[in-house]
Design a protein around this motif. Structure first.
Motif, PDB file in Angstrom:
ATOM      1  N   HIS A   1       0.849  -1.186   0.000  1.00 43.61           N
ATOM      2  CA  HIS A   1       0.000   0.000   0.000  1.00 43.61           C
ATOM      3  C   HIS A   1       0.892   1.246   0.000  1.00 43.61           C
ATOM      4  O   HIS A   1       1.935   1.269   0.670  1.00 43.61           O
ATOM      5  CB  HIS A   1      -0.885  -0.019   1.249  1.00 43.61           C
ATOM      6  CG  HIS A   1      -1.994   0.992   1.237  1.00 43.61           C
ATOM      7  ND1 HIS A   1      -1.764   2.349   1.426  1.00 43.61           N
ATOM      8  CD2 HIS A   1      -3.333   0.850   1.088  1.00 43.61           C
ATOM      9  CE1 HIS A   1      -2.922   2.996   1.381  1.00 43.61           C
ATOM     10  NE2 HIS A   1      -3.883   2.107   1.167  1.00 43.61           N
ATOM     11  N   PRO A   2       0.527   2.294  -0.752  1.00 43.14           N
ATOM     12  CA  PRO A   2       1.347   3.512  -0.786  1.00 43.14           C
ATOM     13  C   PRO A   2       1.649   4.097   0.592  1.00 43.14           C
ATOM     14  O   PRO A   2       2.742   4.634   0.811  1.00 43.14           O
ATOM     15  CB  PRO A   2       0.495   4.476  -1.622  1.00 43.14           C
ATOM     16  CG  PRO A   2      -0.321   3.593  -2.497  1.00 43.14           C
ATOM     17  CD  PRO A   2      -0.619   2.377  -1.682  1.00 43.14           C
ATOM     18  N   LEU A   3       0.711   3.975   1.520  1.00 41.71           N
ATOM     19  CA  LEU A   3       0.963   4.469   2.876  1.00 41.71           C
ATOM     20  C   LEU A   3       2.067   3.668   3.563  1.00 41.71           C
ATOM     21  O   LEU A   3       2.865   4.229   4.320  1.00 41.71           O
ATOM     22  CB  LEU A   3      -0.316   4.409   3.710  1.00 41.71           C
ATOM     23  CG  LEU A   3      -1.368   5.490   3.440  1.00 41.71           C
ATOM     24  CD1 LEU A   3      -2.617   5.235   4.271  1.00 41.71           C
ATOM     25  CD2 LEU A   3      -0.812   6.878   3.737  1.00 41.71           C
ATOM     26  N   LEU A   4       2.109   2.375   3.303  1.00 40.59           N
ATOM     27  CA  LEU A   4       3.169   1.556   3.878  1.00 40.59           C
ATOM     28  C   LEU A   4       4.520   1.919   3.291  1.00 40.59           C
ATOM     29  O   LEU A   4       5.533   1.951   4.008  1.00 40.59           O
ATOM     30  CB  LEU A   4       2.883   0.070   3.663  1.00 40.59           C
ATOM     31  CG  LEU A   4       1.658  -0.511   4.369  1.00 40.59           C
ATOM     32  CD1 LEU A   4       1.562  -2.006   4.112  1.00 40.59           C
ATOM     33  CD2 LEU A   4       1.706  -0.232   5.852  1.00 40.59           C
ATOM     34  N   LYS A   5       4.537   2.185   2.002  1.00 40.67           N
ATOM     35  CA  LYS A   5       5.780   2.627   1.359  1.00 40.67           C
ATOM     36  C   LYS A   5       6.265   3.940   1.976  1.00 40.67           C
ATOM     37  O   LYS A   5       7.441   4.094   2.319  1.00 40.67           O
ATOM     38  CB  LYS A   5       5.567   2.816  -0.146  1.00 40.67           C
ATOM     39  CG  LYS A   5       5.433   1.530  -0.947  1.00 40.67           C
ATOM     40  CD  LYS A   5       5.153   1.854  -2.405  1.00 40.67           C
ATOM     41  CE  LYS A   5       5.163   0.618  -3.271  1.00 40.67           C
ATOM     42  NZ  LYS A   5       6.518   0.153  -3.571  1.00 40.67           N
ATOM     43  N   ARG A   6       5.359   4.874   2.115  1.00 41.33           N
ATOM     44  CA  ARG A   6       5.705   6.167   2.706  1.00 41.33           C
ATOM     45  C   ARG A   6       6.219   6.004   4.126  1.00 41.33           C
ATOM     46  O   ARG A   6       7.246   6.572   4.501  1.00 41.33           O
ATOM     47  CB  ARG A   6       4.482   7.074   2.705  1.00 41.33           C
ATOM     48  CG  ARG A   6       4.708   8.467   3.288  1.00 41.33           C
ATOM     49  CD  ARG A   6       3.408   9.088   3.754  1.00 41.33           C
ATOM     50  NE  ARG A   6       2.863   8.379   4.930  1.00 41.33           N
ATOM     51  CZ  ARG A   6       1.694   8.678   5.488  1.00 41.33           C
ATOM     52  NH1 ARG A   6       0.935   9.627   4.970  1.00 41.33           N
ATOM     53  NH2 ARG A   6       1.288   8.004   6.551  1.00 41.33           N
ATOM     54  N   ASP A   7       5.506   5.193   4.914  1.00 46.10           N
ATOM     55  CA  ASP A   7       5.878   5.028   6.315  1.00 46.10           C
ATOM     56  C   ASP A   7       7.204   4.294   6.469  1.00 46.10           C
ATOM     57  O   ASP A   7       7.987   4.608   7.369  1.00 46.10           O
ATOM     58  CB  ASP A   7       4.779   4.285   7.071  1.00 46.10           C
ATOM     59  CG  ASP A   7       3.548   5.148   7.299  1.00 46.10           C
ATOM     60  OD1 ASP A   7       3.602   6.358   6.995  1.00 46.10           O
ATOM     61  OD2 ASP A   7       2.527   4.616   7.779  1.00 46.10           O
ATOM     62  N   PHE A   8       7.447   3.310   5.623  1.00 48.13           N
ATOM     63  CA  PHE A   8       8.707   2.580   5.706  1.00 48.13           C
ATOM     64  C   PHE A   8       9.876   3.515   5.414  1.00 48.13           C
ATOM     65  O   PHE A   8      10.900   3.505   6.122  1.00 48.13           O
ATOM     66  CB  PHE A   8       8.711   1.403   4.735  1.00 48.13           C
ATOM     67  CG  PHE A   8       9.952   0.555   4.819  1.00 48.13           C
ATOM     68  CD1 PHE A   8      10.130  -0.319   5.879  1.00 48.13           C
ATOM     69  CD2 PHE A   8      10.922   0.629   3.846  1.00 48.13           C
ATOM     70  CE1 PHE A   8      11.283  -1.097   5.965  1.00 48.13           C
ATOM     71  CE2 PHE A   8      12.068  -0.146   3.916  1.00 48.13           C
ATOM     72  CZ  PHE A   8      12.248  -1.014   4.977  1.00 48.13           C
ATOM     73  N   TYR A   9       9.733   4.329   4.387  1.00 47.78           N
ATOM     74  CA  TYR A   9      10.784   5.301   4.049  1.00 47.78           C
ATOM     75  C   TYR A   9      11.011   6.272   5.211  1.00 47.78           C
ATOM     76  O   TYR A   9      12.151   6.507   5.630  1.00 47.78           O
ATOM     77  CB  TYR A   9      10.389   6.066   2.782  1.00 47.78           C
ATOM     78  CG  TYR A   9      11.355   7.179   2.426  1.00 47.78           C
ATOM     79  CD1 TYR A   9      12.583   6.894   1.838  1.00 47.78           C
ATOM     80  CD2 TYR A   9      11.030   8.516   2.675  1.00 47.78           C
ATOM     81  CE1 TYR A   9      13.471   7.913   1.515  1.00 47.78           C
ATOM     82  CE2 TYR A   9      11.906   9.526   2.351  1.00 47.78           C
ATOM     83  CZ  TYR A   9      13.120   9.218   1.777  1.00 47.78           C
ATOM     84  OH  TYR A   9      14.015  10.229   1.461  1.00 47.78           O
ATOM     85  N   ASN A  10       9.934   6.825   5.753  1.00 46.23           N
ATOM     86  CA  ASN A  10      10.063   7.767   6.870  1.00 46.23           C
ATOM     87  C   ASN A  10      10.638   7.091   8.106  1.00 46.23           C
ATOM     88  O   ASN A  10      11.390   7.714   8.868  1.00 46.23           O
ATOM     89  CB  ASN A  10       8.707   8.393   7.193  1.00 46.23           C
ATOM     90  CG  ASN A  10       8.240   9.367   6.132  1.00 46.23           C
ATOM     91  OD1 ASN A  10       9.048   9.915   5.377  1.00 46.23           O
ATOM     92  ND2 ASN A  10       6.945   9.588   6.044  1.00 46.23           N
ATOM     93  N   SER A  11      10.289   5.828   8.308  1.00 42.55           N
ATOM     94  CA  SER A  11      10.818   5.091   9.451  1.00 42.55           C
ATOM     95  C   SER A  11      12.322   4.874   9.325  1.00 42.55           C
ATOM     96  O   SER A  11      13.056   4.936  10.327  1.00 42.55           O
ATOM     97  CB  SER A  11      10.110   3.741   9.596  1.00 42.55           C
ATOM     98  OG  SER A  11       8.757   3.923   9.954  1.00 42.55           O
ATOM     99  N   LEU A  12      12.784   4.597   8.124  1.00 35.19           N
ATOM    100  CA  LEU A  12      14.229   4.468   7.912  1.00 35.19           C
ATOM    101  C   LEU A  12      14.948   5.765   8.278  1.00 35.19           C
ATOM    102  O   LEU A  12      15.995   5.747   8.937  1.00 35.19           O
ATOM    103  CB  LEU A  12      14.518   4.101   6.457  1.00 35.19           C
ATOM    104  CG  LEU A  12      14.180   2.675   6.029  1.00 35.19           C
ATOM    105  CD1 LEU A  12      14.281   2.538   4.512  1.00 35.19           C
ATOM    106  CD2 LEU A  12      15.095   1.661   6.720  1.00 35.19           C
TER     107      LEU A  12
END
Length: 217
Positions: free
Chosen positions: A170-181
């Protein structure tokens, strides 16, 4: 690359549902397997799951250790709502209890035999909140296992890791994973913290994007 702090709590229903529907079975089961390998003598006791989210790890822990009692703590009511439904569906209400709370301010009347955490550390303002929580809730001899992301050296590497490990997500998961890194800590930062705090823990890199902190308190 300097650390960029992200939001601490997940309250957006769409965001929470994206996490609830995502398949984290491989990394979450790996947390349980690592705990078993590190602490083979553990059979039963009271467990604190710090930042339990949708309770997937708590459920897996309860299945592995049916005699354990688990307290899952999370600041997000939306996450806890999903977690309770999963616990009910797995008939584990007698093994897992959920409590809303934000570490390190959350309190509990008893100390814990085990403290585990997955993907909480990078949400905290600093590692100090984690150390305070561990000291507050652990007793002499408690088993501790913390798994979290490692901050990459650059935003370019963060983008590469995101594209590598969130394909089809999901695009939100992609966004959150990047921000989490970007919000995570480096291995060296955690090593320095452990030395400075005089904690009886070790830290190791366990993948190209994960570290684990572990030891007996």
């Amino acid at each position: 690359m300097e650390r960029i702090l992200e939001e601490q709590l997940m309250a957006d229903p769409i965001q929470v549902m994206a996490y609830a529907q995502a398949d984290f079975s491989i990394p979450h089961q790996a947390v349980i397997d690592r705990f078993t390998d590190l602490f083979p003598h553990f059979k039963d006791g009271v467990v604190l799951d710090m930042g339990c989210g949708t309770a997937d790890i708590a459920i897996r822990f309860a299945r592995r250790y049916p005699q354990a009692k688990i307290i899952g703590v999370d600041g997000s009511l939306a996450m806890l709502s999903v977690a309770q439904k999963r616990i009910d569906e797995n008939h584990l209400c007698s093994s897992i209890k959920l409590i809303q709370g934000i570490l390190p301010n959350w309190s509990y009347p008893h100390l814990f035999d085990v403290l585990i955490s997955n993907s909480l550390l990078h949400h905290l303002p600093s590692p100090k909140e984690l150390w305070i929580s561990i000291r507050k809730h652990a007793k002499l001899g408690s088993y501790v296992l913390v798994v979290d992301l490692i901050r990459p050296e650059s935003k370019q590497q963060a983008h590469f890791l995101t594209e590598t490990y969130t394909q089809g997500a999901h695009p939100l998961l992609k966004r959150d994973f990047y921000n989490s890194l970007l919000a995570s800590f480096t291995l060296e930062e955690i090593k320095r913290e452990i030395v400075a705090e005089k904690l009886p823990f070790r830290v190791e890199q366990i993948s190209d994007r994960h570290l684990m902190i572990y030891g007996i308190f």
